[in-house]
Design an enzyme around this catalytic site. Structure first.
Site, PDB file in Angstrom:
ATOM      1  N   GLU A 145       4.290   2.454   0.262  1.00 10.61           N
ATOM      2  CA  GLU A 145       3.352   1.585   0.974  1.00 10.61           C
ATOM      3  C   GLU A 145       1.908   2.104   0.878  1.00 10.61           C
ATOM      4  O   GLU A 145       1.265   2.393   1.898  1.00 10.61           O
ATOM      5  CB  GLU A 145       3.764   1.402   2.429  1.00 10.61           C
ATOM      6  CG  GLU A 145       5.023   0.579   2.574  1.00 10.61           C
ATOM      7  CD  GLU A 145       5.237   0.049   3.985  1.00 10.61           C
ATOM      8  OE1 GLU A 145       4.666   0.615   4.938  1.00 10.61           O
ATOM      9  OE2 GLU A 145       5.972  -0.938   4.137  1.00 10.61           O
ATOM     10  N   GLU A 302      12.366  -3.125   1.782  1.00  6.56           N
ATOM     11  CA  GLU A 302      12.604  -2.711   3.169  1.00  6.56           C
ATOM     12  C   GLU A 302      12.588  -3.921   4.067  1.00  6.56           C
ATOM     13  O   GLU A 302      11.761  -4.825   3.901  1.00  6.56           O
ATOM     14  CB  GLU A 302      11.478  -1.795   3.684  1.00  6.56           C
ATOM     15  CG  GLU A 302      11.476  -0.401   3.176  1.00  6.56           C
ATOM     16  CD  GLU A 302      10.331   0.394   3.828  1.00  6.56           C
ATOM     17  OE1 GLU A 302       9.926   0.062   4.962  1.00  6.56           O
ATOM     18  OE2 GLU A 302       9.837   1.321   3.181  1.00  6.56           O
TER      19      GLU A 302
HETATM   20  C1  GLA Z   1       7.343   0.995   6.511  1.00  7.34           C
HETATM   21  C2  GLA Z   1       7.600   2.310   5.815  1.00  7.34           C
HETATM   22  C3  GLA Z   1       8.881   2.957   6.215  1.00  7.34           C
HETATM   23  C4  GLA Z   1       9.108   2.832   7.711  1.00  7.34           C
HETATM   24  C5  GLA Z   1       9.068   1.387   8.093  1.00  7.34           C
HETATM   25  C6  GLA Z   1       9.341   1.131   9.550  1.00  7.34           C
HETATM   26  O1  GLA Z   1       7.850  -0.088   5.864  1.00  7.34           O
HETATM   27  O2  GLA Z   1       7.564   2.183   4.410  1.00  7.34           O
HETATM   28  O3  GLA Z   1       8.843   4.312   5.837  1.00  7.34           O
HETATM   29  O4  GLA Z   1       8.101   3.530   8.377  1.00  7.34           O
HETATM   30  O5  GLA Z   1       7.780   0.883   7.820  1.00  7.34           O
HETATM   31  O6  GLA Z   1       9.307  -0.223   9.856  1.00  7.34           O
END
Ligand code: GLA
Length: 668
Positions: A145, A302
């Site tokens: 991210e 995710e």
């Molecule tokens: C992001 C991050 C993860 C985690 C999630 C929690 O997507 O990439 O590592 O912290 O948020 O929602």
């Protein structure tokens, strides 16, 4: 992809080898076929500078390989270990107000820091050479991210990198002065060395400088990604590379430039279970991420199995909601459904974030739903690699978004995502499939092109839209579009100057509404509310479709339609209420020949088709009532009873059906 991949973030450093063994058993039970591993493992694999300890990770990867689980292997660079910032505090990011952020959370690095990049690349070299050829390795996951917490850094290293970036962009200081309109407020630069990032200043910093800082910051993070990618491509040329974008669509990164460096595009998605319309914004992000890579399948890397931990109130997903969310992503082109994270940790900031294996273990509602979904996704490998086709394109450009939301504008209420959703929602509700594309993309295949709020429009894009309409396309343009060029300089000669002839009008003056204010417009004898904006429109050939119904603009045009060449151009000088937008778009799509996937569906039922060896019709019930949907032709109900042909489908609330029918592509 030969199947719909299923799994989640796997963070084995939290657990003992015994737990890893149990993980493998539970993964098999849940049909897990892919995990992303090692995202936050840097401090464990390099406990001291240059001293690597991969033994424990080798064991985990070997177990995953033996269990038949593919690994999307992280480059482990997302969270530098404390020893790095302790020895080199200059890698820590700095805010626009000069505050240097501390270590102790994650993503604590300045993307322009040469020290960070050197250490990151050194680690990637280790990871890549060690695991090249490992049977579990299926894909690389670079960083994590990018731009999520650190959207821009304002430290001295960033300033130096910004000056380098500007030199490459403009060549001479004179060219920069011209692009930045620096005669204003005596801002003329005499030398590159005088230029700084747009840090906190007495009042509005130069807008073109701010805009370029957004561009630069996206590129600075991309440079980190590219440096890692270069190593991976050299060491493992055949292993595809991805990184996970943040959705809610993130402002920090220009995905359109990033996707050129991704073999497959990935998205993280966290619609709020407390928001009954959260799935609409999620769908918008899915359509954007799919379109960014020309319709190729993408990966949902995710999502949450249930609650997150980072909102102020973190509601769980009711039974069935996680399944519905997952199928929505597949319907809109995803070939993988992964979660954050596999096993819920006992400690750390995310201990109350749901996971596939919750604190309560295997005997929990969440794990049961996770297991059932895994089995279901595994039963339909034929859906993988099929494609979504859209009649409508919505235009989105990060440059325009950055420029639109700068300060010192007619109204602070103009928000790019709000504008997009105001135009996307009526199409979504009518089940008219949309792509969300860059304005320079080929548009001739679309029956309708929607421009919600493209404030910044360069001359090439304006010419592109003109020729689209001229050759028969239908276009909708909403207010405050086509106002400035690529340097945030207003086009002169009446707004929106580059599109005036296409739209057949001139905007004389902006009349934004007060905070929470509203106005009303009259359409076909009915008065409906409108918000955000109004303006003084002078028609120059366009027909008035709706007029303002109150205040000093009463009786003046609010919505217009203009025939230009072989096409039609609509213009919206305000934001009509959602109901009024729905009616307007029903009329516009009908005129353009952009048809719903299925007409007359019950309210709240989403329908999308993916075309592959068969046509796969996805029906998703977001409503609160059970409904029955009659099918236009018999289909096979892949999830409920793949052996039988059906002509109607019953959907409970949160219900999902996937119907396979003969491919109708050639009939379209
Ligand atoms: C992001 C991050 C993860 C985690 C999630 C929690 O997507 O990439 O590592 O912290 O948020 O929602």
């Amino acid at each position: 992809m030969d199947r719909l991949y299923y799994g989640g973030d796997y963070n084995p450093e939290h657990w003992s080898p015994e737990v890893h063994d149990e993980d493998l058993k539970l993964m098999a039970e849940a049909g897990v076929s892919m995990v992303t591993a090692g995202i936050f493992s840097w401090a464990q694999v390099e406990p001291r500078p240059g001293e690597f300890d991969f033994g424990w990770f080798d064991e985990v990867l070997d177990k995953l390989a033996a269990g038949g689980v593919s690994v999307c292997l992280a480059t482990m660079t997302a969270s530098p270990p404390p020893w790095l910032s302790h020895r080199h505090p200059e890698i820590l990011p700095v805010r626009a107000d000069g505050t240097r952020l501390s270590a102790g959370a994650r993503q604590q690095f300045c993307p322009s820091s040469p020290v960070y990049r050197e250490h990151a690349v050194r680690l990637v070299e280790q990871v890549a050479t060690r695991y090249a050829g490992h049977p579990a390795l299926a894909m690389w996951h670079i960083g994590n991210e990018f731009g999520c917490h650190i959207r821009a850094c304002y430290c001295d290293a960033s300033a130096e990198d910004f000056r380098r970036w500007l030199r490459e962009r403009y060549g001479t200081v004179e060219a920069l002065n011209s692009a930045w309109s620096t005669t204003f407020w005596s801002q003329r630069y005499d030398d590159w060395a005088e230029i700084e990032p747009p840090r906190v200043a007495p009042t509005f910093p130069n807008p073109a400088q701010q805009l370029d800082y957004h561009r630069f910051s996206s590129d600075a993070s991309l440079a980190c990604h590219r440096a890692e990618r270069e190593v991976l491509t050299r060491v493992t040329p055949d292993v595809p590379v991805t990184t996970n974008f943040v959705g809610r669509v993130q402002k920090a990164l220009d995905w359109h430039s990033w996707v050129q460096h991704e073999d497959v595009v990935s998205l993280d998605s966290y619609p709020d279970p407390h928001d009954p319309r959260g799935h609409v914004e999620a769908a918008f992000a899915y359509d954007l991420v799919r379109s960014a890579k020309q319709g190729k399948p993408w990966l949902l890397l995710e999502q949450a199995p249930s609650a997150v931990n980072w909102r102020t109130r973190n509601g769980p997903k009711p039974p069935g909601a996680m399944r519905l969310d997952s199928w929505q992503a597949v319907a809109r082109g995803a070939d993988a459904v992964l979660f954050f994270q596999w096993r819920q940790t006992a400690g750390g900031a995310e201990k109350f974030h749901s996971a596939m294996v919750p604190h309560g273990g295997r005997d929990t509602r969440t794990f049961r739903e996770v297991r059932d979904l895994g089995r279901e996704l595994a039963s339909v490998p034929e859906i993988a690699d099929s494609r979504v086709r859209a009649d409508v394109a919505i235009l989105h450009d990060w440059n325009s978004w950055w420029a639109l939301e700068l300060d010192s504008h007619p109204s602070d209420d103009l928000r790019q995502l709000d504008a997009h959703l105001a135009h996307y929602a009526p199409l979504f509700d009518a089940n008219v499939t949309c792509d969300v594309v860059h304005p320079a993309r080929e548009l001739s295949g679309y029956r309708l092109v929607v421009v919600p709020n493209l404030y910044l429009m360069d001359a090439a894009v304006a010419a592109h839209l003109r020729s689209y309409v001229d050759s028969g396309g239908h276009l909708v343009v909403s207010f405050f579009s086509g106002i400035v060029d690529e340097h945030d300089r207003a086009y002169l000669g009446g707004y929106p100057a580059p599109l005036r002839d296409v739209l057949g009008l001139r905007v004389d003056e902006f009349w934004p509404l007060p905070e929470d204010g509203s106005t009303s417009i009259e359409v076909d004898g009915t008065t409906v509310p409108a918000t955000i904006w109004s303006e003084w429109i002078e028609p120059e050939g366009a027909t008035t479709v709706a007029t303002f119904a109150e205040g000093p603009l009463s009786g003046r045009p609010a919505v217009t339609r203009h025939e230009f060449g072989a096409g039609v151009a609509w213009y919206l000088g305000t934001r009509p209420s959602p109901e009024a937008m729905r009616e307007l778009f029903d009329r516009i799509t009908a005129g353009a020949g952009a048809v719903p996937v299925l007409p007359g569906l019950p309210e709240g039922v989403q329908a999308v088709v993916r075309h592959g060896d068969a046509d796969y019709l996805f029906l998703l019930n977001h409503g609160t009532e059970a409904v029955t949907v009659a099918l236009p032709e018999p289909g096979t109900d892949l999830l409920a009873d793949p052996g039988r042909s059906v002509t109607e489908v019953a959907l409970e609330p949160y219900g999902v059906a996937v119907l396979a029918a003969a491919n109708r592509e050639e009939h379209r």
